[in-house]
Design a protein around this motif. Structure first.
Motif, mmCIF file in Angstrom:
data_model
loop_
_atom_site.group_PDB
_atom_site.id
_atom_site.type_symbol
_atom_site.label_atom_id
_atom_site.label_comp_id
_atom_site.label_asym_id
_atom_site.label_seq_id
_atom_site.Cartn_x
_atom_site.Cartn_y
_atom_site.Cartn_z
ATOM 1 N N TRP A 80 0.863 -1.177 0.000
ATOM 2 C CA TRP A 80 0.000 0.000 0.000
ATOM 3 C C TRP A 80 0.900 1.228 0.000
ATOM 4 O O TRP A 80 1.605 1.502 0.967
ATOM 5 N N LEU A 81 0.887 1.953 -1.097
ATOM 6 C CA LEU A 81 1.815 3.065 -1.281
ATOM 7 C C LEU A 81 1.616 4.182 -0.262
ATOM 8 O O LEU A 81 2.571 4.846 0.123
ATOM 9 N N ALA A 82 0.405 4.384 0.205
ATOM 10 C CA ALA A 82 0.144 5.439 1.187
ATOM 11 C C ALA A 82 0.776 5.134 2.544
ATOM 12 O O ALA A 82 0.893 6.026 3.385
ATOM 13 N N HIS A 83 1.194 3.895 2.756
ATOM 14 C CA HIS A 83 1.704 3.492 4.069
ATOM 15 C C HIS A 83 3.180 3.136 4.070
ATOM 16 O O HIS A 83 3.665 2.523 5.033
ATOM 17 N N ILE A 84 3.911 3.496 3.030
ATOM 18 C CA ILE A 84 5.318 3.118 2.968
ATOM 19 C C ILE A 84 6.189 4.318 2.653
ATOM 20 O O ILE A 84 5.828 5.168 1.837
ATOM 21 N N LYS A 85 7.317 4.373 3.332
ATOM 22 C CA LYS A 85 8.294 5.428 3.069
ATOM 23 C C LYS A 85 9.081 5.075 1.809
ATOM 24 O O LYS A 85 9.279 3.898 1.494
ATOM 25 N N LEU A 86 9.533 6.098 1.141
ATOM 26 C CA LEU A 86 10.265 5.937 -0.112
ATOM 27 C C LEU A 86 11.492 5.038 0.044
ATOM 28 O O LEU A 86 11.745 4.177 -0.799
ATOM 29 N N ASP A 87 12.248 5.203 1.120
ATOM 30 C CA ASP A 87 13.449 4.382 1.327
ATOM 31 C C ASP A 87 13.110 2.901 1.475
ATOM 32 O O ASP A 87 13.806 2.037 0.927
ATOM 33 N N ASP A 88 12.048 2.605 2.215
ATOM 34 C CA ASP A 88 11.636 1.206 2.379
ATOM 35 C C ASP A 88 11.161 0.630 1.045
ATOM 36 O O ASP A 88 11.486 -0.504 0.699
ATOM 37 N N LEU A 89 10.396 1.410 0.304
ATOM 38 C CA LEU A 89 9.922 0.936 -0.998
ATOM 39 C C LEU A 89 11.095 0.666 -1.925
ATOM 40 O O LEU A 89 11.114 -0.350 -2.621
ATOM 41 N N HIS A 90 12.068 1.545 -1.935
ATOM 42 C CA HIS A 90 13.236 1.352 -2.802
ATOM 43 C C HIS A 90 13.949 0.047 -2.454
ATOM 44 O O HIS A 90 14.314 -0.722 -3.344
ATOM 45 N N ALA A 91 14.123 -0.235 -1.176
ATOM 46 C CA ALA A 91 14.795 -1.469 -0.759
ATOM 47 C C ALA A 91 13.993 -2.705 -1.173
ATOM 48 O O ALA A 91 14.551 -3.693 -1.660
ATOM 49 N N ALA A 92 12.677 -2.664 -1.005
ATOM 50 C CA ALA A 92 11.838 -3.805 -1.376
ATOM 51 C C ALA A 92 11.811 -3.989 -2.899
ATOM 52 O O ALA A 92 11.885 -5.120 -3.391
ATOM 53 N N LEU A 93 11.715 -2.888 -3.634
ATOM 54 C CA LEU A 93 11.752 -2.972 -5.098
ATOM 55 C C LEU A 93 13.075 -3.560 -5.572
ATOM 56 O O LEU A 93 13.110 -4.376 -6.486
ATOM 57 N N ARG A 94 14.158 -3.151 -4.951
ATOM 58 C CA ARG A 94 15.482 -3.653 -5.318
ATOM 59 C C ARG A 94 15.571 -5.165 -5.095
ATOM 60 O O ARG A 94 16.141 -5.888 -5.905
ATOM 61 N N ALA A 95 14.995 -5.644 -3.995
ATOM 62 C CA ALA A 95 14.981 -7.086 -3.733
ATOM 63 C C ALA A 95 14.180 -7.809 -4.808
ATOM 64 O O ALA A 95 14.620 -8.837 -5.343
ATOM 65 N N ALA A 96 12.991 -7.287 -5.147
ATOM 66 C CA ALA A 96 12.155 -7.908 -6.179
ATOM 67 C C ALA A 96 12.871 -7.911 -7.517
ATOM 68 O O ALA A 96 12.867 -8.919 -8.248
ATOM 69 N N TRP A 97 13.496 -6.804 -7.864
ATOM 70 C CA TRP A 97 14.263 -6.662 -9.109
ATOM 71 C C TRP A 97 15.365 -7.719 -9.171
ATOM 72 O O TRP A 97 15.537 -8.403 -10.170
ATOM 73 N N SER A 98 16.095 -7.866 -8.083
ATOM 74 C CA SER A 98 17.174 -8.857 -8.010
ATOM 75 C C SER A 98 16.626 -10.280 -8.154
ATOM 76 O O SER A 98 17.232 -11.121 -8.835
ATOM 77 N N ASN A 99 15.475 -10.556 -7.559
ATOM 78 C CA ASN A 99 14.860 -11.887 -7.639
ATOM 79 C C ASN A 99 14.472 -12.257 -9.067
ATOM 80 O O ASN A 99 14.318 -13.443 -9.378
ATOM 81 N N CYS A 100 14.295 -11.268 -9.922
ATOM 82 C CA CYS A 100 13.861 -11.517 -11.297
ATOM 83 C C CYS A 100 14.949 -11.261 -12.329
ATOM 84 O O CYS A 100 14.661 -11.032 -13.499
ATOM 85 N N GLY A 101 16.192 -11.305 -11.884
ATOM 86 C CA GLY A 101 17.303 -11.220 -12.828
ATOM 87 C C GLY A 101 18.040 -9.909 -12.881
ATOM 88 O O GLY A 101 18.963 -9.743 -13.672
ATOM 89 N N GLY A 102 17.648 -8.954 -12.056
ATOM 90 C CA GLY A 102 18.319 -7.669 -12.048
ATOM 91 C C GLY A 102 19.719 -7.763 -11.432
ATOM 92 O O GLY A 102 19.913 -8.468 -10.450
ATOM 93 N N ALA A 103 20.657 -7.080 -12.041
ATOM 94 C CA ALA A 103 22.016 -7.030 -11.512
ATOM 95 C C ALA A 103 22.665 -5.739 -11.969
ATOM 96 O O ALA A 103 22.374 -5.232 -13.048
ATOM 97 N N GLU A 104 23.516 -5.227 -11.127
ATOM 98 C CA GLU A 104 24.249 -3.983 -11.472
ATOM 99 C C GLU A 104 25.307 -4.276 -12.501
ATOM 100 O O GLU A 104 25.885 -5.279 -12.606
#
Length: 104
Positions: A80-104
């Motif tokens: 729920w976007l109204a209940h999450i801080k930007l920093d926490d969302l960025h960390a969770a998105l980064r984890a999801a991205w990594s789980n689906c093949g994302g890499a630096e």
């Protein structure tokens, strides 16, 4: 509180991410879809591992919950976007991205 546009910008800032249509949603993928945004912009779904899902649900219980179906048991997590801080969302998105093949 995070807005729909902030979510989109964060997702697209992850290396190799593209925005694609996925049924009635906007989705974000690298090799596979790692996040999708509901049309109303209130919630998004992220692909986390089940342990990551449990961790985020414990850390920010008002913002994260398993998707209420079989996909939730596989790690898909509603945010729920109204209940999450930007920093926490960025960390969770980064984890999801990594789980689906994302890499630096």
């Amino acid at each position: 509180m995070t807005t729909e546009e902030e979510f989109r910008e964060l997702a697209l800032s992850l290396h190799g991410t593209e925005e694609v249509a996925h049924f009635d949603r906007r989705a974000f993928k690298v090799r596979r879809i790692f996040a999708s945004l509901e049309p109303n912009g209130d919630t998004a779904n992220l692909y986390l591992t089940p342990p990551e899902q449990e961790q985020w649900c414990d850390i920010v219980p008002g913002a994260f919950a398993p998707v209420p179906n079989k996909w939730g048991s596989r790690g898909w997590t509603q945010v729920w976007l109204a209940h999450i801080k930007l920093d926490d969302l960025h960390a969770a998105l980064r984890a999801a991205w990594s789980n689906c093949g994302g890499a630096e």
